[in-house]
Scaffold this motif. Structure first.
Motif, short mmCIF file in Angstrom:
data_model
loop_
_atom_site.label_atom_id
_atom_site.label_comp_id
_atom_site.label_asym_id
_atom_site.label_seq_id
_atom_site.Cartn_x
_atom_site.Cartn_y
_atom_site.Cartn_z
N ALA A 1 0.82 -1.21 0.00
CA ALA A 1 0.00 0.00 0.00
C ALA A 1 0.85 1.26 0.00
N GLU B 1 0.80 4.18 -2.88
CA GLU B 1 0.56 5.58 -2.54
C GLU B 1 1.70 6.47 -3.03
N ASN B 2 2.95 6.05 -2.81
CA ASN B 2 4.10 6.85 -3.21
C ASN B 2 4.22 6.95 -4.73
N ALA C 1 1.55 9.32 -6.03
CA ALA C 1 1.89 10.69 -5.67
C ALA C 1 3.03 11.23 -6.54
N ALA D 1 -4.71 0.93 -0.03
CA ALA D 1 -4.05 2.16 -0.45
C ALA D 1 -5.03 3.22 -0.96
N SER E 1 -5.97 6.77 0.73
CA SER E 1 -4.85 7.71 0.73
C SER E 1 -4.57 8.22 -0.67
N VAL E 2 -4.69 7.34 -1.68
CA VAL E 2 -4.48 7.75 -3.06
C VAL E 2 -5.47 8.84 -3.45
N GLU F 1 -4.77 12.12 -1.49
CA GLU F 1 -3.56 12.79 -1.97
C GLU F 1 -3.81 13.50 -3.29
#
Length: 253
Positions: free
Chosen positions: A182, A186-187, A190, A213, A216-217, A220
């Protein structure tokens, strides 16, 4: 054979006849085949797309993903394979009941090597999937995604000959890989997402950490000023798009 079965067989035969004529007309015109990899550059838009596929064994809707998106009214597109729809009729009808959920075509049997199929075989995959999707959900599909991104120039022309536009992606999230955790999802989203991106994930249980994930996705991307659109919303017939010119492609999602 039942009346329903005869009706379905008749529809498929008629569809194949029309498809053959259309494919011949487009091939004769010399039209350039195209694969869409990004949305029109109009503001900070992004499309969340999910593959719902089934090949050799049954697969089922990932409600961790679907419930979150539906509850939060986040527009998204599901590319459905015909076998998946047949195994998940209730879930498919449920998704189709929401106006902000776009349902599109991902072949019938989800063969990862449609690049090795004849044009007739490719057309049969697309038509059979559309027949199943429409029978179960009442939806007509207008966009197609090749399984694993693998296609030949002849197969691509065959799909376009049916009136479809082929939609792939600029970069893959890679969520079927269990090592893509996850935080990694996310990273990656982003860091790599750009305006007009088409994000590809899986909603059939193969997105190992996607449900974890996704909140948060979404948060963001919203914080960065993105807004979510479906493929059908974004790709109006006259809208300019980023494309990969006809030829052969093969990239695992």
């Amino acid at each position: 054979m039942s009346a329903a079965g005869k009706n379905r067989t008749g529809k498929r035969a008629a569809g194949m006849a029309v498809a053959t004529a259309l494919a011949w007309a487009i091939a004769s015109s010399g039209a350039m085949a195209q694969v869409i990899t990004s949305l029109p550059a109009a503001g900070r838009t992004v499309a969340l797309t999910f593959d719902a596929c089934e090949a050799n064994s049954p697969a089922h809707l990932d409600h961790g993903i679907a419930d979150y998106l539906v509850q939060n009214h986040v527009p998204f597109t599901v590319f459905m394979a015909g076998k998946f729809v047949r195994s998940n009729p209730d879930a498919s009808r449920w998704l189709a009941s929401f106006s902000f959920v776009d349902i599109e075509n991902h072949s019938y049997s989800h063969n990862d090597h449609m690049d090795r199929m004849t044009p007739a075989q490719v057309r049969a995959e697309v038509i059979s999937a559309q027949d199943e999707i429409e029978t179960v959900t009442g939806r007509r599909t207008t966009f197609f995604r090749f399984p694993a991104g693998n296609y030949s120039a002849a197969g691509l022309a065959a799909v376009e000959g049916l009136g479809y536009r082929v939609v792939h992606w600029r970069w893959p999230v890679g969520d079927p890989d269990p090592h893509v955790t996850a935080p990694k999802i996310e990273n990656a989203v982003a860091d790599m997402t750009r305006p007009g991106d088409i994000l590809i994930m899986h909603i059939n249980g193969r997105g190992v950490h996607t449900a974890e994930a996704l909140p948060s996705v979404v948060a963001e991307l919203k914080a960065k000023g993105y807004h979510f659109v479906t493929i059908a919303q974004a790709l109006a017939p006259s809208a300019p798009v980023t494309i990969a010119q006809g030829g052969e492609s093969g990239r695992k999602a």
